[in-house]
Design a protein around this motif. Sequence first.
Motif, PDB file in Angstrom:
ATOM      1  N   VAL A 224       0.843  -1.187   0.000  1.00 12.53           N
ATOM      2  CA  VAL A 224       0.000   0.000   0.000  1.00 12.53           C
ATOM      3  C   VAL A 224       0.882   1.243   0.000  1.00 12.53           C
ATOM      4  O   VAL A 224       1.790   1.359   0.821  1.00 12.53           O
ATOM      5  N   GLN A 225       0.603   2.133  -0.906  1.00 11.19           N
ATOM      6  CA  GLN A 225       1.317   3.416  -0.937  1.00 11.19           C
ATOM      7  C   GLN A 225       0.327   4.530  -0.654  1.00 11.19           C
ATOM      8  O   GLN A 225      -0.793   4.521  -1.164  1.00 11.19           O
ATOM      9  N   LEU A 226       0.749   5.482   0.159  1.00 13.87           N
ATOM     10  CA  LEU A 226      -0.121   6.577   0.576  1.00 13.87           C
ATOM     11  C   LEU A 226       0.492   7.901   0.161  1.00 13.87           C
ATOM     12  O   LEU A 226       1.690   8.129   0.365  1.00 13.87           O
ATOM     13  N   GLN A 227      -0.326   8.768  -0.388  1.00 14.35           N
ATOM     14  CA  GLN A 227       0.125  10.077  -0.845  1.00 14.35           C
ATOM     15  C   GLN A 227      -0.741  11.147  -0.201  1.00 14.35           C
ATOM     16  O   GLN A 227      -1.913  11.294  -0.555  1.00 14.35           O
ATOM     17  N   ALA A 228      -0.153  11.888   0.737  1.00 13.69           N
ATOM     18  CA  ALA A 228      -0.889  12.945   1.433  1.00 13.69           C
ATOM     19  C   ALA A 228      -0.677  14.281   0.735  1.00 13.69           C
ATOM     20  O   ALA A 228       0.399  14.552   0.190  1.00 13.69           O
ATOM     21  N   SER A 229      -1.706  15.116   0.791  1.00 11.80           N
ATOM     22  CA  SER A 229      -1.619  16.442   0.188  1.00 11.80           C
ATOM     23  C   SER A 229      -2.631  17.371   0.850  1.00 11.80           C
ATOM     24  O   SER A 229      -3.464  16.928   1.646  1.00 11.80           O
ATOM     25  N   GLY A 230      -2.535  18.658   0.499  1.00 11.51           N
ATOM     26  CA  GLY A 230      -3.519  19.617   0.967  1.00 11.51           C
ATOM     27  C   GLY A 230      -3.071  20.540   2.080  1.00 11.51           C
ATOM     28  O   GLY A 230      -3.817  21.437   2.472  1.00 11.51           O
ATOM     29  N   GLY A 231      -1.883  20.327   2.610  1.00 11.01           N
ATOM     30  CA  GLY A 231      -1.394  21.190   3.674  1.00 11.01           C
ATOM     31  C   GLY A 231      -1.097  22.591   3.185  1.00 11.01           C
ATOM     32  O   GLY A 231      -1.075  22.859   1.987  1.00 11.01           O
ATOM     33  N   GLY A 232      -0.876  23.494   4.146  1.00 15.72           N
ATOM     34  CA  GLY A 232      -0.558  24.869   3.799  1.00 15.72           C
ATOM     35  C   GLY A 232      -0.783  25.783   4.972  1.00 15.72           C
ATOM     36  O   GLY A 232      -0.892  25.335   6.116  1.00 15.72           O
ATOM     37  N   LEU A 233      -0.881  27.063   4.674  1.00 15.86           N
ATOM     38  CA  LEU A 233      -1.104  28.084   5.694  1.00 15.86           C
ATOM     39  C   LEU A 233      -2.588  28.409   5.752  1.00 15.86           C
ATOM     40  O   LEU A 233      -3.215  28.661   4.721  1.00 15.86           O
ATOM     41  N   VAL A 234      -3.136  28.407   6.959  1.00 18.38           N
ATOM     42  CA  VAL A 234      -4.554  28.721   7.148  1.00 18.38           C
ATOM     43  C   VAL A 234      -4.684  29.611   8.374  1.00 18.38           C
ATOM     44  O   VAL A 234      -3.931  29.463   9.339  1.00 18.38           O
ATOM     45  N   GLN A 235      -5.632  30.516   8.333  1.00 16.66           N
ATOM     46  CA  GLN A 235      -5.881  31.367   9.496  1.00 16.66           C
ATOM     47  C   GLN A 235      -6.705  30.627  10.531  1.00 16.66           C
ATOM     48  O   GLN A 235      -7.559  29.784  10.179  1.00 16.66           O
ATOM     49  N   ALA A 236      -6.479  30.943  11.770  1.00 23.63           N
ATOM     50  CA  ALA A 236      -7.296  30.376  12.844  1.00 23.63           C
ATOM     51  C   ALA A 236      -8.760  30.690  12.569  1.00 23.63           C
ATOM     52  O   ALA A 236      -9.100  31.819  12.187  1.00 23.63           O
ATOM     53  N   GLY A 237      -9.603  29.663  12.739  1.00 20.60           N
ATOM     54  CA  GLY A 237     -11.020  29.837  12.464  1.00 20.60           C
ATOM     55  C   GLY A 237     -11.410  29.563  11.031  1.00 20.60           C
ATOM     56  O   GLY A 237     -12.602  29.566  10.705  1.00 20.60           O
ATOM     57  N   GLY A 238     -10.435  29.332  10.176  1.00 18.35           N
ATOM     58  CA  GLY A 238     -10.718  29.038   8.774  1.00 18.35           C
ATOM     59  C   GLY A 238     -11.003  27.569   8.568  1.00 18.35           C
ATOM     60  O   GLY A 238     -11.526  26.892   9.465  1.00 18.35           O
ATOM     61  N   SER A 239     -10.642  27.057   7.399  1.00 15.10           N
ATOM     62  CA  SER A 239     -10.832  25.641   7.124  1.00 15.10           C
ATOM     63  C   SER A 239      -9.793  25.174   6.114  1.00 15.10           C
ATOM     64  O   SER A 239      -9.268  25.962   5.329  1.00 15.10           O
ATOM     65  N   LEU A 240      -9.538  23.882   6.158  1.00 13.27           N
ATOM     66  CA  LEU A 240      -8.559  23.273   5.262  1.00 13.27           C
ATOM     67  C   LEU A 240      -8.919  21.802   5.110  1.00 13.27           C
ATOM     68  O   LEU A 240      -9.415  21.193   6.063  1.00 13.27           O
ATOM     69  N   ARG A 241      -8.682  21.244   3.952  1.00 16.00           N
ATOM     70  CA  ARG A 241      -8.946  19.828   3.740  1.00 16.00           C
ATOM     71  C   ARG A 241      -7.680  19.113   3.306  1.00 16.00           C
ATOM     72  O   ARG A 241      -7.062  19.491   2.307  1.00 16.00           O
ATOM     73  N   LEU A 242      -7.325  18.102   4.054  1.00 17.71           N
ATOM     74  CA  LEU A 242      -6.193  17.250   3.708  1.00 17.71           C
ATOM     75  C   LEU A 242      -6.711  16.010   2.996  1.00 17.71           C
ATOM     76  O   LEU A 242      -7.797  15.508   3.317  1.00 17.71           O
ATOM     77  N   SER A 243      -5.935  15.504   2.055  1.00 13.74           N
ATOM     78  CA  SER A 243      -6.295  14.300   1.317  1.00 13.74           C
ATOM     79  C   SER A 243      -5.193  13.263   1.427  1.00 13.74           C
ATOM     80  O   SER A 243      -4.012  13.617   1.556  1.00 13.74           O
ATOM     81  N   CYS A 244      -5.583  12.008   1.360  1.00 10.97           N
ATOM     82  CA  CYS A 244      -4.615  10.913   1.362  1.00 10.97           C
ATOM     83  C   CYS A 244      -5.115   9.857   0.387  1.00 10.97           C
ATOM     84  O   CYS A 244      -6.121   9.187   0.659  1.00 10.97           O
ATOM     85  N   ALA A 245      -4.428   9.720  -0.719  1.00 11.97           N
ATOM     86  CA  ALA A 245      -4.795   8.740  -1.737  1.00 11.97           C
ATOM     87  C   ALA A 245      -4.027   7.450  -1.493  1.00 11.97           C
ATOM     88  O   ALA A 245      -2.799   7.471  -1.340  1.00 11.97           O
TER      89      ALA A 245
END
Length: 125
Positions: free
Chosen positions: A1-22
């Motif tokens: 099984v190989q896993l590829q994570a993505s979606g990180g970055g800079l976000v302001q407190a109270g905002g939102s962000l989505r991480l993905s792992c294929a």
Amino acid sequence: VQLQASGGGLVQAGGSLRLSCAASGRPSSRYAMGWFRQAPGKEREFVAAIVWSSGMTYYADSVRGRFTISRDNAENTVYLHLNSPKPADTAVYYCAADLIFDARYYYLTGRYDYWGQGTEVTVSS
């Protein structure tokens, strides 16, 4: 099984962000996926997990009610939705796969058999 994570970055407190792992494969019906994180100078800690077949989810107390883990069967991808993140959520986030899930040990890093490369999340105040 190989896993590829993505979606990180800079976000302001109270905002939102989505991480993905294929994931490249799905080896068993008792397969589960988890997210962990590691902040500078700290140990890697459990964030959330989902059992692939049932959709049962587990969360660390520190993120329950703010983060949501979900999966897309067709895309063989697991997501971590960071809602209202705080500066304390700043860390490198890792996805991981547990081939034979046991509900007693979902939070243990040693239970997971495969790990992705990590994606960095920085939450600004």
